[in-house]
Write an enzyme that holds these catalytic residues in place. Structure first.
Site, short mmCIF file in Angstrom:
data_model
loop_
_atom_site.label_atom_id
_atom_site.label_comp_id
_atom_site.label_asym_id
_atom_site.label_seq_id
_atom_site.Cartn_x
_atom_site.Cartn_y
_atom_site.Cartn_z
N ASP A 195 -10.83 4.72 0.49
CA ASP A 195 -9.27 3.96 0.63
C ASP A 195 -8.94 3.90 2.03
OD1 ASP A 195 -7.15 2.42 -0.45
OD2 ASP A 195 -6.25 4.27 -0.47
N SER A 196 -7.97 2.90 2.15
CA SER A 196 -7.30 2.75 3.40
C SER A 196 -6.29 4.05 3.63
CB SER A 196 -6.43 1.34 3.44
OG SER A 196 -5.21 1.66 2.43
N CYS A 225 -9.85 0.79 -3.34
CA CYS A 225 -8.90 0.15 -2.70
C CYS A 225 -8.92 -1.46 -3.23
CB CYS A 225 -9.24 0.22 -1.00
SG CYS A 225 -8.26 -0.74 0.00
N GLU A 233 2.56 5.98 2.31
CA GLU A 233 2.08 6.83 3.41
C GLU A 233 2.80 7.56 4.11
OE1 GLU A 233 -1.78 6.58 4.48
OE2 GLU A 233 -2.07 5.83 2.55
N CYS A 254 -3.20 -2.00 -6.95
CA CYS A 254 -3.32 -1.24 -5.70
C CYS A 254 -3.38 0.07 -5.92
CB CYS A 254 -2.03 -1.62 -4.79
SG CYS A 254 -2.29 -0.39 -3.45
N HIS A 299 -2.56 2.83 -4.63
CA HIS A 299 -1.35 3.61 -4.21
C HIS A 299 -0.32 3.38 -5.31
CE1 HIS A 299 -3.12 3.45 0.07
NE2 HIS A 299 -1.82 4.18 0.21
N1 DGL Z 1 -4.79 1.09 -1.74
C1 DGL Z 1 -5.05 0.17 -1.36
C2 DGL Z 1 -5.37 -1.01 -2.28
O1 DGL Z 1 -5.59 -0.37 -3.52
C3 DGL Z 1 -4.78 -0.33 0.03
C4 DGL Z 1 -3.36 -0.44 0.29
C5 DGL Z 1 -3.19 -0.96 1.87
O2 DGL Z 1 -3.74 -0.42 2.70
O3 DGL Z 1 -2.27 -2.04 2.03
O4 DGL Z 1 -5.09 -2.06 -2.19
#
Ligand code: DGL
Length: 270
Positions: free
Chosen positions: A7-8, A70, A162, A194, A196
């Site tokens: 993931d990012s 992600c 984050e 997402c 997150h």
């Molecule tokens: N958690 C990631 C997603 O599912 C990336 C969120 C990001 O880095 O903007 O899109």
């Protein structure tokens, strides 16, 4: 026999948590590109470059199979990676398809023609890059007809998570839900598109109200990974150790991860 989870940043931990519970004997190597998060405001080229670099790092850890935990990378880079970049003996799987199969009441890999499904009004919450890619609508159109999707690009939420600023994250989620409901007052289902966002799932559910079914990916991805590994046991790879890698500050990232997963997590420099 390790599987990579990318993931990012911290969001993929929601997926990691679910896959570890589902497959307790499989070692997982987690890679968080925290230095470059958020991806959701980057161009598709940028997301592609960062994602391929991270996945190549996971090959070095003995992972032949990597889950892009992600949505932004799955939406903006996965297809290009599979077409032009992926070595023959490696696999990269995204997180979109298991979710859309659940929403459209399909079993894994059911590629029959699109048909009518139970839900007609779906709210999609995702990053600006995922929304702009329209990847969700494209995958949905392969499987369902007559579904109206209203997408809300949730700017700022990933940055707040984050940074560990959950008060700001909550305020942003509520304002994005308000904005969505002005466009679609009665969604039947909401997709947390997402990884997150499951960290804010209770806030999404509260803001949307009890009549909206909220779909989040972690459990669905874990089930489809378990199923995939039964059919492709050779993809377990050679790595034997679970570990957490980050391009960010390992101490800061470990603290946040420990707070989110409520167990001690120690990140190493990637
Ligand atoms: N958690 C990631 C997603 O599912 C990336 C969120 C990001 O880095 O903007 O899109």
């Amino acid at each position: 026999m390790a599987v990579g989870i990318f993931d990012s940043g911290l969001g993929g931990l929601t997926v990691l948590d679910a896959v570890v519970k589902r497959l307790p004997d499989v070692p997982f190597v987690y890679f968080g590109d925290n230095k470059h998060a958020p991806y959701g405001v980057r161009t598709a080229d940028d997301v592609y470059e960062l994602t391929t670099a991270a996945v190549a790092r996971l090959w070095d850890e003995g992972c032949d199979l990597v889950i892009l935990a992600c949505n932004t990378a799955s939406a903006a880079a996965l297809r290009r990676m599979q077409e032009n970049w992926l070595p023959k003996e490696k696999r990269v799987l995204g997180v979109f398809v298991p979710l859309i199969e659940a929403l459209t009441q399909r079993n894994w890999g059911d590629n029959s023609p699109p048909r009518e499904v139970d839900v007609n009004h779906v709210a999609l919450f995702a990053t600006p890059a995922t929304v702009a890619s329209r990847a969700f609508q494209r995958e949905l159109a392969f499987r369902a007809i007559g579904v109206d999707v209203e997408a809300q690009a949730c700017g700022g939420v990933v940055d707040a998570i984050e940074e560990g600023d959950m008060i700001l994250a909550e305020a942003l989620v509520r304002s994005h839900v308000d904005a969505l409901m002005r466009k679609m007052p009665k969604p039947e289902a909401a997709i947390l598109g997402c990884t997150h966002y499951p960290l804010m799932e209770a806030v999404f559910q509260d803001a949307l109200g009890p009549d909206v079914k909220v779909y989040s990916q972690a459990g669905l991805v874990a089930e489809s990974l378990a199923d995939y590994l039964v059919r492709h046991p050779a993809m377990l790879g050679e790595g034997k150790t679970s570990k957490f890698l980050t391009t960010g500050d390992p101490r800061k990232v470990s603290d946040r991860a420990t707070q989110f997963l409520r167990r001690k997590i120690v990140f190493e420099p990637a």
